[in-house]
Enzyme design. Sequence first.
Site, short mmCIF file in Angstrom:
data_model
loop_
_atom_site.label_atom_id
_atom_site.label_comp_id
_atom_site.label_asym_id
_atom_site.label_seq_id
_atom_site.Cartn_x
_atom_site.Cartn_y
_atom_site.Cartn_z
N LYS A 1 0.83 -1.21 0.00
CA LYS A 1 0.00 0.00 0.00
C LYS A 1 0.87 1.25 0.00
O LYS A 1 0.55 2.25 -0.67
CB LYS A 1 -0.93 0.01 1.22
CG LYS A 1 -2.05 -1.01 1.15
CD LYS A 1 -2.94 -0.91 2.38
CE LYS A 1 -4.14 -1.84 2.28
NZ LYS A 1 -5.04 -1.73 3.47
N ALA B 1 -0.08 -3.24 10.98
CA ALA B 1 1.22 -2.73 10.55
C ALA B 1 1.03 -1.31 10.06
O ALA B 1 0.01 -0.98 9.45
CB ALA B 1 1.80 -3.59 9.44
N ALA C 1 -1.25 1.84 6.29
CA ALA C 1 -1.45 0.87 7.37
C ALA C 1 -2.41 -0.21 6.90
O ALA C 1 -3.18 -0.04 5.95
CB ALA C 1 -2.00 1.57 8.61
N ASP C 2 -2.36 -1.34 7.60
CA ASP C 2 -3.30 -2.42 7.34
C ASP C 2 -3.53 -3.17 8.65
O ASP C 2 -2.62 -3.28 9.48
CB ASP C 2 -2.78 -3.37 6.27
CG ASP C 2 -3.84 -4.35 5.81
OD1 ASP C 2 -4.82 -3.91 5.18
OD2 ASP C 2 -3.72 -5.56 6.10
N THR C 3 -4.73 -3.68 8.81
CA THR C 3 -5.11 -4.41 10.01
C THR C 3 -5.69 -5.76 9.63
O THR C 3 -6.50 -5.84 8.69
CB THR C 3 -6.15 -3.62 10.83
OG1 THR C 3 -5.59 -2.36 11.21
CG2 THR C 3 -6.57 -4.38 12.08
#
Length: 203
Positions: A60, A118, A81-83
Site C-alpha cells: 500500500k 502494521a 497501514a493495514d489491520t
Amino acid sequence: MPAPFIYLASQSPRRAQLLTQLGVEHRLLLPDADEDPEALEAERAGEHPRDYVQRVTLAKLAAARRRLRLRGLPAAPVLAADTTVAVGRCILAKPADAADAARMLNRLSGRSHHVYTAVALAWGRRSALALSDSRVHVAPLDDALVERYVASGEPFGKAGAYAIQGAFSGWIERIDGSHSGIMGLPLYETRRLLQQARVPSAP
C-alpha cells in the site's frame, strides 16, 4: 525542517480520526479509479498473519508513493497501514456477506484472537515499518446476539466482522495490547515513526 503535514494512504475514517488525535496534519492520498486496492490484500498460501499484514502495508505504501509522483503533488511523508484479525494462522478478512460475518463472529465467540496492525511511513528516500500485536478476548456470543449484530450492519467492511469502537466492545472481556492498534492505527508506534521523519505531533 519538520514536515508540515503527511499524506494518509487510507480510506479509513478511524485512521484519520486517530491521526487528528495525535495532532498530525494530514491529507488523504486515495487510489485513482483505475487502481484496485483490494488486489493488494490477496492472501498467499501458508503466509503467517504477521507477515501478511506487513507485506500488504508495504504494498500500500509503494502504491501511494507512485500515486504521489504521478500526480505531481508536493513532497511530504506518506503513511499507510493495514489491520488483520487472526485466529491462530487463519486470517479473518472483511466479511463477504451476512452469512460470512456470522461465521466469523461464531469463530471468535468465547475465545481469544490476535489483531495485527502494521503501519509504514516513507519520507524522502527513507521508510520504516512498525507492527502492533494485540490479543483480544471475546465473551461467548449466542445466536440471537450474532444475528442482531450482523443485522446492524456494523460488521461489514471490518476485518474479523467487528468494530472495537462500536457496540461489539460490550462483549470484549479483555484486551492485551493497543486499543488504537485494534481500531486500525497504533498510536504509540505511529508517533515513533513520525518522530523519525520529524513530523510534529501533540505532546
